[in-house]
Design a protein around this motif. Structure first.
Motif, PDB file in Angstrom:
ATOM      1  N   THR A  75       5.263  -8.434  -9.620  1.00 41.17           N
ATOM      2  CA  THR A  75       4.960  -9.841  -9.153  1.00 41.17           C
ATOM      3  C   THR A  75       3.628 -10.028  -8.622  1.00 41.17           C
ATOM      4  OG1 THR A  75       6.351  -9.597  -7.390  1.00 41.17           O
ATOM      5  CG2 THR A  75       7.415 -10.663  -9.055  1.00 41.17           C
ATOM      6  N   ARG A 130      -8.728   1.087  -1.661  1.00 44.90           N
ATOM      7  CA  ARG A 130      -8.165   0.688  -3.057  1.00 44.90           C
ATOM      8  C   ARG A 130      -9.112   0.173  -3.812  1.00 44.90           C
ATOM      9  NH1 ARG A 130      -2.431  -1.919  -3.482  1.00 44.90           N
ATOM     10  NH2 ARG A 130      -3.192  -3.350  -1.989  1.00 44.90           N
ATOM     11  N   GLY A 181       7.908  -5.057  -6.219  1.00 50.14           N
ATOM     12  CA  GLY A 181       7.234  -6.397  -5.663  1.00 50.14           C
ATOM     13  C   GLY A 181       8.335  -7.575  -5.492  1.00 50.14           C
ATOM     14  N   TYR A 206      -7.139   2.196  -8.300  1.00 53.93           N
ATOM     15  CA  TYR A 206      -8.004   3.540  -7.838  1.00 53.93           C
ATOM     16  C   TYR A 206      -7.996   3.652  -6.347  1.00 53.93           C
ATOM     17  CZ  TYR A 206      -9.033   3.258 -12.885  1.00 53.93           C
ATOM     18  OH  TYR A 206      -9.086   3.485 -14.092  1.00 53.93           O
ATOM     19  N   GLU A 210       0.821 -14.226   3.200  1.00 56.87           N
ATOM     20  CA  GLU A 210       2.169 -14.772   3.394  1.00 56.87           C
ATOM     21  C   GLU A 210       2.862 -14.732   2.063  1.00 56.87           C
ATOM     22  OE1 GLU A 210       3.374 -15.498   6.151  1.00 56.87           O
ATOM     23  OE2 GLU A 210       1.296 -15.911   7.148  1.00 56.87           O
ATOM     24  N   GLY A 243       0.766  -1.312   0.062  1.00 56.71           N
ATOM     25  CA  GLY A 243       0.051  -0.037   0.011  1.00 56.71           C
ATOM     26  C   GLY A 243       0.853   1.254  -0.036  1.00 56.71           C
ATOM     27  N   GLN A 252       3.073  11.777   0.832  1.00 53.35           N
ATOM     28  CA  GLN A 252       2.925  13.122   0.156  1.00 53.35           C
ATOM     29  C   GLN A 252       2.010  12.590  -1.011  1.00 53.35           C
ATOM     30  OE1 GLN A 252       6.441  15.286  -1.157  1.00 53.35           O
ATOM     31  NE2 GLN A 252       7.451  13.319  -0.647  1.00 53.35           N
ATOM     32  N   LYS A 291       3.675   1.681  -4.552  1.00 50.13           N
ATOM     33  CA  LYS A 291       4.623   1.190  -5.578  1.00 50.13           C
ATOM     34  C   LYS A 291       3.875   1.236  -6.946  1.00 50.13           C
ATOM     35  CE  LYS A 291       5.531  -2.507  -3.246  1.00 50.13           C
ATOM     36  NZ  LYS A 291       4.513  -2.397  -2.034  1.00 50.13           N
ATOM     37  N   GLY A 292       2.782   0.472  -7.047  1.00 53.86           N
ATOM     38  CA  GLY A 292       2.274   0.397  -8.317  1.00 53.86           C
ATOM     39  C   GLY A 292       1.680   1.559  -8.961  1.00 53.86           C
ATOM     40  N   THR A 293       1.154   2.526  -8.115  1.00 53.01           N
ATOM     41  CA  THR A 293       0.858   3.939  -8.592  1.00 53.01           C
ATOM     42  C   THR A 293       1.981   4.618  -9.128  1.00 53.01           C
ATOM     43  OG1 THR A 293      -0.830   4.209  -6.887  1.00 53.01           O
ATOM     44  CG2 THR A 293      -0.066   6.241  -7.816  1.00 53.01           C
ATOM     45  N   ARG A 346       0.286  -8.853   6.146  1.00 54.90           N
ATOM     46  CA  ARG A 346       1.132  -8.431   5.252  1.00 54.90           C
ATOM     47  C   ARG A 346       2.208  -7.365   5.478  1.00 54.90           C
ATOM     48  NH1 ARG A 346      -3.067  -6.400   0.875  1.00 54.90           N
ATOM     49  NH2 ARG A 346      -0.970  -5.683  -0.342  1.00 54.90           N
ATOM     50  N   ARG A 382      11.558  -9.194  -2.675  1.00 55.00           N
ATOM     51  CA  ARG A 382      10.947  -8.778  -1.392  1.00 55.00           C
ATOM     52  C   ARG A 382      11.539  -9.595  -0.093  1.00 55.00           C
ATOM     53  NH1 ARG A 382       5.435  -8.011  -3.172  1.00 55.00           N
ATOM     54  NH2 ARG A 382       4.642  -7.768  -1.223  1.00 55.00           N
TER      55      ARG A 382
HETATM   56  P1  AP5 Z   1      -0.500   0.960  -4.455  1.00 53.40           P
HETATM   57  O1  AP5 Z   1      -0.014   1.929  -5.743  1.00 53.40           O
HETATM   58  O2  AP5 Z   1      -1.688   0.037  -5.105  1.00 53.40           O
HETATM   59  O3  AP5 Z   1       0.316   0.414  -3.529  1.00 53.40           O
HETATM   60  P2  AP5 Z   1       1.391  -0.848  -3.675  1.00 53.40           P
HETATM   61  O4  AP5 Z   1       2.730  -0.286  -2.928  1.00 53.40           O
HETATM   62  O5  AP5 Z   1       1.352  -1.423  -5.116  1.00 53.40           O
HETATM   63  O6  AP5 Z   1       0.717  -1.986  -2.659  1.00 53.40           O
HETATM   64  P3  AP5 Z   1       0.537  -3.428  -2.791  1.00 53.40           P
HETATM   65  O7  AP5 Z   1      -0.700  -3.802  -1.858  1.00 53.40           O
HETATM   66  O8  AP5 Z   1       0.224  -3.577  -4.397  1.00 53.40           O
HETATM   67  O9  AP5 Z   1       1.665  -3.888  -2.465  1.00 53.40           O
HETATM   68  P4  AP5 Z   1       2.124  -5.380  -1.898  1.00 53.40           P
HETATM   69  O10 AP5 Z   1       3.521  -5.423  -1.941  1.00 53.40           O
HETATM   70  O11 AP5 Z   1       1.556  -5.603  -0.648  1.00 53.40           O
HETATM   71  O12 AP5 Z   1       1.252  -6.314  -2.920  1.00 53.40           O
HETATM   72  P5  AP5 Z   1       1.900  -7.166  -4.276  1.00 53.40           P
HETATM   73  O13 AP5 Z   1       0.991  -7.063  -5.349  1.00 53.40           O
HETATM   74  O14 AP5 Z   1       3.245  -6.704  -4.530  1.00 53.40           O
HETATM   75  O15 AP5 Z   1      -1.602   2.036  -3.616  1.00 53.40           O
HETATM   76  C1  AP5 Z   1      -2.278   1.730  -2.741  1.00 53.40           C
HETATM   77  C2  AP5 Z   1      -3.617   2.381  -2.544  1.00 53.40           C
HETATM   78  O16 AP5 Z   1      -3.142   3.770  -2.240  1.00 53.40           O
HETATM   79  C3  AP5 Z   1      -4.374   2.860  -3.902  1.00 53.40           C
HETATM   80  O17 AP5 Z   1      -5.795   2.747  -3.898  1.00 53.40           O
HETATM   81  C4  AP5 Z   1      -3.772   3.991  -4.510  1.00 53.40           C
HETATM   82  O18 AP5 Z   1      -4.873   4.765  -5.174  1.00 53.40           O
HETATM   83  C5  AP5 Z   1      -3.534   4.778  -3.177  1.00 53.40           C
HETATM   84  N1  AP5 Z   1      -2.362   5.727  -3.349  1.00 53.40           N
HETATM   85  C6  AP5 Z   1      -1.179   5.563  -3.782  1.00 53.40           C
HETATM   86  N2  AP5 Z   1      -0.395   6.541  -3.560  1.00 53.40           N
HETATM   87  C7  AP5 Z   1      -0.846   7.230  -2.847  1.00 53.40           C
HETATM   88  C8  AP5 Z   1      -0.465   8.694  -2.294  1.00 53.40           C
HETATM   89  N3  AP5 Z   1       0.575   9.219  -2.472  1.00 53.40           N
HETATM   90  N4  AP5 Z   1      -1.573   9.303  -1.435  1.00 53.40           N
HETATM   91  C9  AP5 Z   1      -2.863   8.865  -1.246  1.00 53.40           C
HETATM   92  N5  AP5 Z   1      -3.147   7.546  -1.830  1.00 53.40           N
HETATM   93  C10 AP5 Z   1      -2.285   7.027  -2.682  1.00 53.40           C
HETATM   94  O19 AP5 Z   1       1.796  -8.461  -3.848  1.00 53.40           O
HETATM   95  C11 AP5 Z   1       0.633  -9.252  -3.203  1.00 53.40           C
HETATM   96  C12 AP5 Z   1       1.176 -10.658  -2.720  1.00 53.40           C
HETATM   97  O20 AP5 Z   1       1.801 -11.421  -3.849  1.00 53.40           O
HETATM   98  C13 AP5 Z   1       2.280 -10.576  -1.557  1.00 53.40           C
HETATM   99  O21 AP5 Z   1       1.460 -10.436  -0.258  1.00 53.40           O
HETATM  100  C14 AP5 Z   1       2.717 -12.035  -1.886  1.00 53.40           C
HETATM  101  O22 AP5 Z   1       1.883 -13.214  -1.234  1.00 53.40           O
HETATM  102  C15 AP5 Z   1       2.715 -12.372  -3.255  1.00 53.40           C
HETATM  103  N6  AP5 Z   1       3.810 -11.777  -3.803  1.00 53.40           N
HETATM  104  C16 AP5 Z   1       4.185 -10.817  -4.675  1.00 53.40           C
HETATM  105  N7  AP5 Z   1       5.527 -10.821  -4.812  1.00 53.40           N
HETATM  106  C17 AP5 Z   1       6.161 -11.783  -4.271  1.00 53.40           C
HETATM  107  C18 AP5 Z   1       7.441 -12.004  -4.134  1.00 53.40           C
HETATM  108  N8  AP5 Z   1       8.542 -11.233  -4.608  1.00 53.40           N
HETATM  109  N9  AP5 Z   1       7.926 -12.887  -3.244  1.00 53.40           N
HETATM  110  C19 AP5 Z   1       7.107 -13.650  -2.504  1.00 53.40           C
HETATM  111  N10 AP5 Z   1       5.526 -13.375  -2.760  1.00 53.40           N
HETATM  112  C20 AP5 Z   1       5.229 -12.172  -3.571  1.00 53.40           C
END
Ligand code: AP5
Ligand code: MG
Length: 224
Positions: free
Chosen positions: A34, A126, A88, A136, A60, A13, A204, A16-18, A170, A91
């Motif tokens: 990922t 989100r 991602g 979004y 996890e 959250g 920010q 990163k994706g944004t 998480r 990690r």
């Molecule tokens: P968003 O941009 O979606 O945040 P993010 O950092 O991408 O958050 P994620 O939840 O995607 O990160 P994650 O690392 O937990 O998940 P991932 O998919 O990699 O922003 C979040 C929200 O805030 C949005 O609504 C956005 O609009 C808003 N926002 C953004 N910036 C803002 C700002 N400045 N101000 C206000 N609002 C804002 O991984 C998911 C799962 O996959 C993991 O838990 C794990 O099980 C698995 N996985 C993935 N990669 C691996 C790996 N390398 N090893 C092992 N397991 C893995």
């Protein structure tokens, strides 16, 4: 030719994706998430998807071996020749060491620092468009039509792992296994100047963060 290999670090959250969406578009390099790859595999019901579904829903991590194989295959593809932006991965320490062992030399590591309270609010609002990965927020980045993707008009959904209890898990996993990567890359930078390490206040507004990141990257004049 010029290549730009970037990594975005930060808690779930953090944005990163944004940020990845804006930066990868700016430099015309692929955004490699990922999490998006695993969600696509779950949707397509592939062996990888079946293996990861429960792990992700529990907050996890999928095993290092699986993730390392997945990323090696992805960055070997032709569209990564001019660079890429990792979101991602890595990690865990073994994942970071696998990049080193495979001579994947990152140019920049950008860490987004965001406090846990801010994260819970961001994740609870989100909504995502599953097919594209577009993200979004009901308050901070609302779609033009509620519940619909701006580009395709397709439905927006909540991620299965965005329930509050799962978010807390998480975050715990992040603090245990991923947060230390900031130090890992900072030490590399201090030792031999590569990769350049940038730490940014991720609390920010999203467009301010994008501006700062692009300023840093262009300041280092790898690009004109
Ligand atoms: P968003 O941009 O979606 O945040 P993010 O950092 O991408 O958050 P994620 O939840 O995607 O990160 P994650 O690392 O937990 O998940 P991932 O998919 O990699 O922003 C979040 C929200 O805030 C949005 O609504 C956005 O609009 C808003 N926002 C953004 N910036 C803002 C700002 N400045 N101000 C206000 N609002 C804002 O991984 C998911 C799962 O996959 C993991 O838990 C794990 O099980 C698995 N996985 C993935 N990669 C691996 C790996 N390398 N090893 C092992 N397991 C893995
Ligand atoms: Mg993400």
């Amino acid at each position: 030719g010029i290549s730009m290999k970037l990594l975005l670090l930060g808690p779930p959250g953090a944005g990163k994706g944004t940020q990845a969406q804006a930066i990868s578009a700016h430099f015309s390099i692929p955004h490699i998430s990922t999490g998006d790859m695993l969600r696509a595999a779950i949707k397509a019901d592939t062996p990888l998807g079946r293996e990861s579904k429960k792990i992700i829903a529990a907050g996890e991590l999928v095993s290092d071996n699986i993730m390392i194989a997945l990323i090696k295959e992805r960055i070997a593809q032709g569209d990564c020749k001019q660079g890429f932006l990792l979101d991602g991965f890595p990690r865990t320490l073994p994942q970071a060491e696998a990049l080193v062992a495979n001579q994947v030399n990152l140019d920049f590591v950008i860490e987004l620092k965001v406090p846990d309270e801010v994260i819970v609010e961001r994740i609870s609002g989100r909504r995502i468009h599953l097919a594209s990965g577009r993200t979004y927020h009901i308050r901070f980045h609302p779609p033009k039509i509620p519940g619909k993707d701006d580009v395709t008009g397709g439905s927006l959904v909540q991620r299965e792992d965005d329930k509050e209890a799962t978010v807390r898990q998480r975050l715990a996993v992040y603090h245990q296994q991923s947060e230390l990567l900031g130090n890992f890359y900072q030490k590399c930078y201090q030792a031999d100047g590569q990769p350049i390490y940038i730490k940014i206040d991720g609390a920010q507004a999203a467009n301010k963060i994008t501006d700062k990141i692009l300023q840093y990257l262009t300041h280092h004049r790898l690009f004109t």
